[in-house]
Scaffold this active site. Structure first.
Site, PDB file in Angstrom:
ATOM      1  N   THR A 128       0.864  -1.188   0.000  1.00 26.87           N
ATOM      2  CA  THR A 128       0.000   0.000   0.000  1.00 26.87           C
ATOM      3  C   THR A 128       0.897   1.234   0.000  1.00 26.87           C
ATOM      4  O   THR A 128       1.667   1.433   0.945  1.00 26.87           O
ATOM      5  CB  THR A 128      -0.895  -0.009   1.253  1.00 26.87           C
ATOM      6  OG1 THR A 128      -1.643  -1.229   1.241  1.00 26.87           O
ATOM      7  CG2 THR A 128      -1.849   1.170   1.270  1.00 26.87           C
ATOM      8  N   LEU A 157      -6.379  -8.199   1.259  1.00 24.83           N
ATOM      9  CA  LEU A 157      -6.641  -9.273   2.224  1.00 24.83           C
ATOM     10  C   LEU A 157      -6.800  -8.753   3.640  1.00 24.83           C
ATOM     11  O   LEU A 157      -6.186  -7.759   4.027  1.00 24.83           O
ATOM     12  CB  LEU A 157      -5.552 -10.347   2.156  1.00 24.83           C
ATOM     13  CG  LEU A 157      -4.113 -10.054   2.535  1.00 24.83           C
ATOM     14  CD1 LEU A 157      -3.897 -10.118   4.038  1.00 24.83           C
ATOM     15  CD2 LEU A 157      -3.216 -11.086   1.877  1.00 24.83           C
ATOM     16  N   ARG A 158      -7.662  -9.433   4.371  1.00 24.28           N
ATOM     17  CA  ARG A 158      -7.877  -9.112   5.787  1.00 24.28           C
ATOM     18  C   ARG A 158      -7.153 -10.141   6.625  1.00 24.28           C
ATOM     19  O   ARG A 158      -7.162 -11.326   6.289  1.00 24.28           O
ATOM     20  CB  ARG A 158      -9.379  -9.235   6.138  1.00 24.28           C
ATOM     21  CG  ARG A 158     -10.278  -8.259   5.458  1.00 24.28           C
ATOM     22  CD  ARG A 158     -11.713  -8.771   5.500  1.00 24.28           C
ATOM     23  NE  ARG A 158     -11.853 -10.032   4.757  1.00 24.28           N
ATOM     24  CZ  ARG A 158     -12.925 -10.819   4.777  1.00 24.28           C
ATOM     25  NH1 ARG A 158     -13.953 -10.507   5.539  1.00 24.28           N
ATOM     26  NH2 ARG A 158     -12.967 -11.926   4.065  1.00 24.28           N
ATOM     27  N   ALA A 266     -20.370  -1.087  16.226  1.00 23.23           N
ATOM     28  CA  ALA A 266     -19.871  -0.031  17.103  1.00 23.23           C
ATOM     29  C   ALA A 266     -19.104  -0.663  18.254  1.00 23.23           C
ATOM     30  O   ALA A 266     -19.375  -1.796  18.651  1.00 23.23           O
ATOM     31  CB  ALA A 266     -21.036   0.787  17.631  1.00 23.23           C
ATOM     32  N   CYS A 274      -3.074  -1.488   9.359  1.00 19.63           N
ATOM     33  CA  CYS A 274      -3.494  -0.957   8.049  1.00 19.63           C
ATOM     34  C   CYS A 274      -4.371   0.281   8.155  1.00 19.63           C
ATOM     35  O   CYS A 274      -3.959   1.369   7.777  1.00 19.63           O
ATOM     36  CB  CYS A 274      -4.209  -2.044   7.266  1.00 19.63           C
ATOM     37  SG  CYS A 274      -3.175  -3.499   7.022  1.00 19.63           S
TER      38      CYS A 274
END
Ligand code: UGA
Length: 449
Positions: A128, A157-158, A266, A274
């Site tokens: 990134t 990707l997470r 929440a 990230c």
């Protein structure tokens, strides 16, 4: 080997989270892959099938890829020589004391890759980066290795779903030279289609664009997700002021599929390696480009997010009869989110540390992150189980919503504590069950009963 894949020789530069998963996944797709990692211990560990971080499903994939003979690791960039495609997967952390991204690793990786790069080969950036980086690197590649080219192919990707997200992504985004004003003989789209043949054949949506758009897709996506979380957390602040209930509010607005219920949970807000650094780097880059006004709202997104941590500490103080001094507090969760051992900018640890600094006696537990906590937060008292954390506690805080914590039996768990008080920092517990077992339940943005 997968039937519809033409095997290519690939290199993956940087075998941290993103790179290690990418390398093993590309081998799974049938390619011959070498992962280049400067940290010799990390390269050796991966080569032996040992994963240096926690990621569900990754160890199996790594071992399968190593056993197939298609995946290897090395610390020597020379081993990347001759690959048709070189993926750059190194980190871009936040610069110390600044908002901007630190591009040292991307620049160093590209510079050393250029030394072994050959004509006709494609460098593919996945890290990134601030918009404008790809164009700059493409010029360096073209100047030093005529006939080689660069593309930008951001990764979405997470953590916790890294394998699934890499092999079955929502979309593929290619920033290619031909649409970026760069003149090259390499057909980057065709090469990437060959790399991702199986994923393309699955009908995965594909966006082929210029460098700047490809770079911005990533930062815009993360900014949108951060904004969505801070939006619902801002609503939680209002719910607290009005007596409304943010969980029901999120459910109700989430039924509108233009809004959607995902990422509207929440609670303590976002952390990790990230979202926080990406929104800050995006603001910094907008400032450099003279477009800072466009992103001033992200400063508010960041502020709302950080306020949740302070609010959690305040809530703990309130339920502890307005004083934290000497109170025994059990903290369930240390990772920035469940199914990860990553503690970078973890909201849970931020809250735990604030409570401790304010005189509370804090005990932290987490199913996977404790080795990292012990290494980086030695001042915090860590225990292996939620029961040990809860022994004699004045209040229990759920700060990372691991499944095993969501499934705790409030009745038997209640036998451990001094006072049955629970603060649900992730709105993840079954409130009714805890209240029926005699617990006082409080959560961010929820009405008190
Ligand atoms: C994020 C993005 O989701 C990925 O698409 C992206 O590829 C990745 O960053 C990256 O840039 O590499 P990740 O950092 O693994 O992935 O974590 P998320 O699942 O996005 O969660 C971020 C934080 O938001 C966590 O602390 C989580 O607890 C919090 N969160 C998430 C909420 O507070 N509420 C929600 O509703 C959802």
């Amino acid at each position: 080997m997968s039937e519809n894949t033409t095997p290519l020789k690939l290199s993956v530069i940087g075998c941290g989270y993103l790179g290690a998963v990418h390398a093993a996944s590309m081998a799974e797709l049938g390619h011959e892959v070498v992962g280049i990692e400067v940290d010799v211990a990390k390269a050796e560990s991966l080569a032996a099938g040992r994963v240096p971080f926690f990621e569900p499903g990754f160890e199996e994939l790594l071992r399968r890829s190593l056993d197939s003979g298609r995946l290897s690791f090395s610390s020597d960039m020379a081993d990347a020589r001759g690959a048709a495609v070189h993926f750059v997967c190194v980190g871009t952390p936040q610069r110390r004391g600044e908002y901007a991204a630190d591009l040292t690793y991307v620049e160093a990786a590209t510079a050393s890759l250029i030394e072994v790069l050959g004509p006709g080969e494609l460098v593919v950036g996945k890290s990134t980066v601030p918009v404008g980086t790809a164009a700059r690197l493409a010029e360096q590649v073209a100047a030093r290795v005529p006939g080689a080219a660069l593309a930008w192919n951001p990764e979405f990707l997470r953590e916790g779903y890294a394998v699934q997200d890499t092999l079955h992504p929502d979309r593929l985004v290619y920033g290619v030279p031909s649409l970026s004003g760069a003149d090259t003989a390499v057909d980057a789209e065709k090469v990437l289609d060959t790399v991702y043949a199986r994923i393309v054949a699955d009908g995965t949506p594909k966006v082929v664009t210029d460098y700047a758009t490809a770079e911005m897709v990533k930062t815009a996506a993360n900014s949108f997700l951060a904004t969505k979380i801070s939006f619902i957390n801002a609503m939680a602040e209002l719910c607290e002021a009005t007596g409304a209930d943010v969980k029901q509010l999120a459910d109700a607005i989430g039924h509108d599929d233009r809004i959607g219920r995902k990422f509207l949970n929440a609670g303590l807000g976002f952390g990790g390696g990230c979202l926080p650094k990406d929104i800050r780097a995006f603001m910094a880059r907008a400032g450099e480009l003279g477009a800072d006004q466009a992103l001033t709202f992200l400063r508010e997104v960041d502020n709302i997010n950080m306020r949740r941590r302070i609010r959690m500490v305040e809530l703990a103080r309130q339920v502890c009869d307005d004083s934290l001094l000497g109170k025994r507090i059990a903290v369930l969760g240390a990772a920035f989110k469940p199914d990860s051992d990553d503690i970078r900018d973890s909201p849970a640890l931020n809250v735990a540390a604030q409570l401790q600094l304010q005189g509370a006696n804090v005990r932290v537990t987490d199913p996977q992150a404790l080795p990292n906590v012990r290494r980086h937060w030695s001042q915090l008292d860590c225990v292996d189980t939620p029961e040990e954390a809860a022994e004699g506690a004045d209040v229990v805080l759920l700060l990372t919503e691991w499944k095993q914590y969501r499934e705790l039996d409030p009745g038997s768990f209640g036998k451990m504590v001094k006072t049955r008080r629970v603060l649900d920092g992730r709105n993840a517990l079954d409130r009714e069950a805890w209240e029926s077992a005699g617990w006082t339940y409080r959560a961010l943005g929820r009405r008190n009963v």
